[in-house]
Structures are given as C-alpha cells and as structure tokens.
Scaffold this active site. Structure first.
Site, PDB file in Angstrom:
ATOM      1  N   ASP A   1     -48.731  12.499  19.111  1.00 34.27           N
ATOM      2  CA  ASP A   1     -49.344  11.178  19.018  1.00 34.27           C
ATOM      3  C   ASP A   1     -48.964  10.396  20.278  1.00 34.27           C
ATOM      4  O   ASP A   1     -48.235  10.892  21.131  1.00 34.27           O
ATOM      5  CB  ASP A   1     -48.935  10.477  17.730  1.00 34.27           C
TER       6      ASP A   1
ATOM      7  N   ASP B   1     -52.528  14.978   9.248  1.00 35.12           N
ATOM      8  CA  ASP B   1     -51.076  15.144   9.372  1.00 35.12           C
ATOM      9  C   ASP B   1     -50.421  14.159   8.421  1.00 35.12           C
ATOM     10  O   ASP B   1     -50.995  13.114   8.106  1.00 35.12           O
ATOM     11  CB  ASP B   1     -50.594  14.829  10.790  1.00 35.12           C
TER      12      ASP B   1
ATOM     13  N   CYS C   1     -47.005  31.622  -5.853  1.00 32.70           N
ATOM     14  CA  CYS C   1     -46.760  31.127  -4.492  1.00 32.70           C
ATOM     15  C   CYS C   1     -45.941  32.158  -3.711  1.00 32.70           C
ATOM     16  O   CYS C   1     -44.924  32.640  -4.191  1.00 32.70           O
ATOM     17  CB  CYS C   1     -46.020  29.788  -4.547  1.00 32.70           C
TER      18      CYS C   1
ATOM     19  N   CYS D   1     -44.126  31.730  -1.078  1.00 35.82           N
ATOM     20  CA  CYS D   1     -43.037  31.201  -0.247  1.00 35.82           C
ATOM     21  C   CYS D   1     -41.688  31.735  -0.707  1.00 35.82           C
ATOM     22  O   CYS D   1     -41.518  32.187  -1.840  1.00 35.82           O
ATOM     23  CB  CYS D   1     -43.069  29.672  -0.219  1.00 35.82           C
TER      24      CYS D   1
ATOM     25  N   CYS E   1     -40.236  30.277  -3.923  1.00 33.12           N
ATOM     26  CA  CYS E   1     -40.815  30.775  -5.167  1.00 33.12           C
ATOM     27  C   CYS E   1     -40.512  32.249  -5.410  1.00 33.12           C
ATOM     28  O   CYS E   1     -40.406  32.689  -6.553  1.00 33.12           O
ATOM     29  CB  CYS E   1     -42.320  30.535  -5.178  1.00 33.12           C
TER      30      CYS E   1
ATOM     31  N   HIS F   1     -41.672  25.268   0.475  1.00 36.63           N
ATOM     32  CA  HIS F   1     -42.676  25.388  -0.592  1.00 36.63           C
ATOM     33  C   HIS F   1     -43.828  24.396  -0.383  1.00 36.63           C
ATOM     34  O   HIS F   1     -44.998  24.769  -0.487  1.00 36.63           O
ATOM     35  CB  HIS F   1     -42.046  25.171  -1.971  1.00 36.63           C
TER      36      HIS F   1
HETATM   37 ZN    ZN Z   1     -43.570  28.214  -3.221  1.00 40.33          ZN
END
Ligand code: ZN
Length: 372
Positions: free
Chosen positions: A92, A265, A303, A305, A308, A334
């Site tokens: 920015d 964003d 999920c 990630c 998870c 996550h």
């Molecule tokens: Zn996750």
C-alpha cells in the site's frame, strides 16, 4: 509483464474469474491477500503462508518506511527477499496508516506530514515519496498515495479528498520510474454516489493497470458498502483488476465479488486467529469457550491445514488458555487456509455458473447458526 485476463463471468451478477499475471507469478482471481504489516505475516513462515494456498500477500509501506526503512529493505534484496516470499506482493502507499495511526500534523495538496508512532520523528509523505519508497521496496503492485477521510466526514471533506486523491494519482504516475511494478489508483468518495462516480472518472482517465476501491470498511456497514459497490462494475474498465481495500468479512467478500471485485486484503483472518477465533464453513468458533475443552475433533473435518490435520479443538483451546505461541500460529494457518479455500470455491462456482445459488447456501451456513 502485467496482464489481466477475464476467463469467465457469472450469468446473474458482475462476478468474474480471472488471472492476474505479475513478474512474480500468477494470481487467480477473485483472490484474498493476507496482510504482512511489518514484512511478516505474524507468526507464520513464508512457507507456511504458501501452504495455506495464499497466492499474493500485502506489506504496509507506512510500517516499513518507519522501520526498518526502505533503504534497509532494498539492501536486504527488496521486499520479496525480506519476506522470504517469491510470489506476488502488493504494497500500500502508507496513506491509510498515516490517516488512521499517526499523529497527523499537516495535510496539504503537497502531501502529508506526520509524527512516527514509533519514535515521534516528523515524516513527510508526498505522492512522489510514496512511489520512491515503494520502488525501493520493490513489490509487484504499488498503490498511489490517497487521502482517506473518516467515514463520518462531511461532504466537503470527502469531496476535497476525492479531488486531492485524483491529483495525487496523476503525480504518482508521473513519478514512477520502474517499469516492473503495476501502479493502482484508489477511488475515494465515502458513501456518496456522485463523489464515487467523480473519483472513478478522474482516476480511470489515467489509464493505470488496476483500480482500487478505498475508503470502505471504515464503519459504514455492509449495506452502505454494497450500495457503493453497486456502481463499481460500470465505473471501472472490465479488462483491469479491481481491488477492494481492507475488506475480509466473508459476507462482504461475496457481495463485492458479485459486484465485480477481484482482489481483497484484510488483517481479520490473522488478527482474529491470534484472538482465538477460527473461521469455518459453518460459522466461526471461539476457541476460548469452555465447550471446546474436551473436544477431540479438528476445527474442520475436511480442512487440509496443519492445525486441522494434527491438532484438536481441545488442544488448540489449551494452547490459548496457557498463552502458548503455537495457538495463534495454528489459527492463523487455519484461517488463511479457510480464506484461500473459500475464494477457490467462489472461483469454481463462478466458472460453473452456480455462484448465485452457492452464495445463498454459504451465507446460510456461515451466518445461520449461533456463535460457538
Ligand atoms: Zn484448518
């Protein structure tokens, strides 16, 4: 070097899927950009951020201007090397933080002079300096300096910000020396339809590679934001990317994408993650709630990630209650994974022509239940 391709459009809205090519790779749009305020996505390594599926990240010029300074970032090899991120980056202009964080001393047509929130020193930011700083940082997309009035500013103040921001956009374009950075102009105008239209007209004349919608998500509320965005598809060229600054609430994302926005964003996924809140497809989880204490389930079953795959809700709650640093890291991972999957699902729905019905389903699941 920069190209924006619209690959498909939704039959019942202005939503589109596209590809934004940058010198550091491709961004499939609509896309959500995590925010690395001080050249770091707090608590995550660049490899971890990449593993969330995030494509492009943002760094804040205001913070890097004050610390460590643009010349230091340049000496470290630029913002990509500093952040250890070889993908696309957007910086920015610093304007938003000057107006929201700094003790503002003086604003004129020339620029703004403010006191650093770190050491109180006086710093001058003009459109030319904002470009010079961002050229030293070296991101792929750079932003014009703009004036961001508070959401309760009177019409005369907002009109002045529109006029000044458009003049600053032209000065930023004239000041640009590097040809490997795409300069985006920023629309202002508060929630006033006429001022928004005037702002868009003035900046579109400059024929820049992309356009941002600024001055929203500052307290005006979802409905007022959507009324402003209703006009966006007609105000900005269809063949250029449109970026809605500072917006990350899933409901706002869906509404903005339906109105033709491509890039977003927001600090919310990481900031909320650090505050023990997890986004899920069926609404948010507050991991400090006692109900999660003995819960051996992951945050979300499907999920991919790390949080998870390897940790339970109960473990994550324990990490937060014990103030362990891994808690914020796991929920930041996550939540960024959630936003990457959410935007990927949106892209797929637009491409399939099911975005409208999917939106209704997602909104019911995200906001239909009670806080957990
Ligand atoms: Zn996750």
């Amino acid at each position: 070097m920069f190209e924006f391709e619209v690959l498909g459009t939704d039959p019942s809205s202005a939503a589109r899927v596209g590809r934004f090519h940058t010198p550091h790779g491709l961004v499939e749009t609509p896309a959500f950009m995590p925010v690395g305020t001080c050249a770091t996505i707090k608590g995550l390594t660049a490899d971890q951020v990449k593993a969330t599926g995030s494509q492009m990240i943002l760094a804040n010029t205001y913070h890097l201007l004050l610390r460590p300074g643009p010349q230091t970032v340049a000496a470290l090899g630029g913002v990509h090397a500093t952040m250890a991120w070889d993908g696309p980056i957007l910086t920015d202009s610093g304007g938003y933080q000057v107006f929201s964080l700094a003790d503002l001393r003086d604003i004129s047509d020339e620029g703004v002079t403010f006191r650093s929130h770190i050491d109180g020193s006086r710093v001058e930011l003009t459109p030319e300096r904002a470009i010079a700083v961002q050229e030293a940082l070296g991101a792929d997309v750079i932003m014009q300096l703009d004036e961001c009035p508070p959401h309760d500013a009177g019409r005369a103040v907002v009109a002045e910000a529109v006029r000044r921001s458009a003049a600053w956009a032209a000065r930023c374009r004239a000041a640009q020396r590097r040809d490997d950075q795409a300069l985006f102009a920023i629309q202002q105008g508060g929630v006033d339809p006429e001022l928004r239209a005037e702002s868009a007209r003035r900046i579109v004349e400059l024929d820049l590679p992309g356009y941002a919608i600024g001055g929203l998500s500052v307290g005006e509320g979802h409905d007022a934001m959507m009324r402003v965005l209703d006009a966006a598809d007609g105000q900005f060229p269809r063949k250029k990317p449109r970026y809605l600054m500072g917006v990350g609430e899933p409901r706002d994302l869906l509404g903005a994408i339906a109105r033709g926005v491509d890039l977003f964003d927001c600090v919310m996924p990481t900031r909320n993650g650090r505050n023990a809140m997890a986004y899920t497809w069926s609404g948010s989880l507050k991991l400090r709630n006692a109900a999660h204490a003995g819960d051996a389930r992951p945050l979300e079953e499907d999920c991919p990630c790390l949080a998870c795959r390897r940790y339970s809700r109960g473990t994550i709650r324990h990490l937060f209650m014990a103030r362990e640093m891994l808690g914020p890291t796991l929920l930041s991972l996550h939540n960024l994974t959630f936003f990457a999957r959410f935007t990927a699902a949106i892209r797929a729905a637009i491409a399939e022509g099911t975005f409208g019905e999917q939106t209704d389903r997602w909104l019911a699941a995200l906001y239909g239940g009670k806080a957990r």
